[in-house]
Design an enzyme around this catalytic site. Structure first.
Site, PDB file in Angstrom:
ATOM      1  N   GLU A  53       0.862  -1.281  -0.132  1.00  0.00           N
ATOM      2  CA  GLU A  53       0.016  -0.027  -0.066  1.00  0.00           C
ATOM      3  C   GLU A  53       0.908   1.394   0.005  1.00  0.00           C
ATOM      4  O   GLU A  53       1.709   1.548   0.940  1.00  0.00           O
ATOM      5  CB  GLU A  53      -1.161   0.192   1.372  1.00  0.00           C
ATOM      6  N   SER A  54       0.898   2.099  -1.112  1.00  0.00           N
ATOM      7  CA  SER A  54       1.691   2.994  -1.273  1.00  0.00           C
ATOM      8  C   SER A  54       1.737   4.152  -0.201  1.00  0.00           C
ATOM      9  O   SER A  54       2.784   4.565   0.205  1.00  0.00           O
ATOM     10  CB  SER A  54       1.540   3.662  -2.765  1.00  0.00           C
ATOM     11  N   CYS A  83       4.541  -2.583  -8.550  1.00  0.00           N
ATOM     12  CA  CYS A  83       3.093  -2.355  -8.302  1.00  0.00           C
ATOM     13  C   CYS A  83       3.084  -1.024  -7.426  1.00  0.00           C
ATOM     14  O   CYS A  83       3.213  -0.164  -7.763  1.00  0.00           O
ATOM     15  CB  CYS A  83       2.105  -3.436  -7.544  1.00  0.00           C
ATOM     16  N   ARG A 110      -3.258   5.245  -9.958  1.00  0.00           N
ATOM     17  CA  ARG A 110      -3.328   4.086  -8.917  1.00  0.00           C
ATOM     18  C   ARG A 110      -4.438   3.476  -9.140  1.00  0.00           C
ATOM     19  O   ARG A 110      -5.659   3.928  -9.249  1.00  0.00           O
ATOM     20  CB  ARG A 110      -3.456   4.841  -7.568  1.00  0.00           C
ATOM     21  N   ARG A 138      -4.891  -4.898  -7.898  1.00  0.00           N
ATOM     22  CA  ARG A 138      -5.062  -3.460  -7.673  1.00  0.00           C
ATOM     23  C   ARG A 138      -3.988  -2.658  -8.145  1.00  0.00           C
ATOM     24  O   ARG A 138      -3.492  -1.708  -7.786  1.00  0.00           O
ATOM     25  CB  ARG A 138      -5.402  -3.201  -6.308  1.00  0.00           C
ATOM     26  N   HIS A 173       3.427  -7.872 -10.297  1.00  0.00           N
ATOM     27  CA  HIS A 173       4.161  -8.451  -9.269  1.00  0.00           C
ATOM     28  C   HIS A 173       4.704  -9.891  -9.682  1.00  0.00           C
ATOM     29  O   HIS A 173       4.154 -11.050  -9.793  1.00  0.00           O
ATOM     30  CB  HIS A 173       2.944  -9.031  -8.129  1.00  0.00           C
ATOM     31  N   GLU A 175       7.335 -11.326  -8.497  1.00  0.00           N
ATOM     32  CA  GLU A 175       7.652 -12.293  -7.474  1.00  0.00           C
ATOM     33  C   GLU A 175       6.789 -13.412  -7.072  1.00  0.00           C
ATOM     34  O   GLU A 175       6.848 -14.325  -6.331  1.00  0.00           O
ATOM     35  CB  GLU A 175       7.815 -11.346  -6.317  1.00  0.00           C
TER      36      GLU A 175
END
Length: 190
Positions: A53-54, A83, A110, A138, A173, A175
């Site tokens: 969450e930025s 992300c 976003r 998201r 993502h 990863e």
């Protein structure tokens, strides 16, 4: 580092899925450490800012005294953001507007693909051939690319993996998949 010793990729470990990035770096042949302090940051050859969450990450960076050291670090060493990390690296953030680290000349929107329920896994054709599995959760969309940006992959007409100078972002993502191309590319930048 001397000889053929692997370079050290730091993974910002304040919030988000930093553990998955650590494992991906190790599978790709690199050495990874979790970064929570300025001393941790100083021992790295490059830094990954994971998804999460930025706005929370920005707050935690400030609380831990890492914001300015991270900006200084980026003047000489590569930073990769996935992300939420892409949001933090962008110069301009919209929907809603928020502060960022401004390390790359990009505009990022976003949550542009929708809410959590709209998350998806996509197969992205790569210019060199084959496909790249990309997990979007998201996810932001890169709406503007500044000069000197190289687009490495697109999805649905939008850039989703880009480099600019020594920095790199993905809006997905990597990863969360077994494909190590993104992490190998980052290790090659170190």
């Amino acid at each position: 580092m001397a000889g053929n010793a692997p370079k050290t990729a730091g993974i910002l470990a304040l919030q988000g899925d930093f553990e998955a990035h650590r494992k991906a770096i190790e599978r790709a042949g690199g050495h990874a450490i979790e970064v929570r302090t300025v001393a941790d940051l100083e021992s790295c050859d490059g830094l990954i800012i994971p998804g999460g969450e930025s706005t929370t990450m920005l707050k935690l960076l400030d609380e831990e005294g890492l914001t300015d050291p991270l900006k200084r670090f980026s003047e000489h060493k590569p930073v990769y953001g996935s992300c939420a990390g892409a949001i933090l690296l962008a110069r301009d953030v919209t929907h809603p507007a928020q502060p960022s680290l401004g390390l790359m000349d990009l505009t990022v929107e976003r949550n542009a693909y929708g809410r959590q329920i709209d998350s998806r896994i996509a197969s992205i054709p790569m210019p060199e051939g084959g496909n790249l599995e990309a997990v979007f959760i998201r996810a932001p969309i890169i709406r503007r690319l500044g000069p000197g940006t190289t687009v490495l992959a697109e999805y649905d007409g939008n850039p989703v993996w880009v480099e600019q100078g020594r920095n790199m972002v993905t809006t997905f993502h990597p990863e969360l998949t077994t494909d190590l191309r993104v992490h190998r590319r980052f290790l090659a930048m170190l």
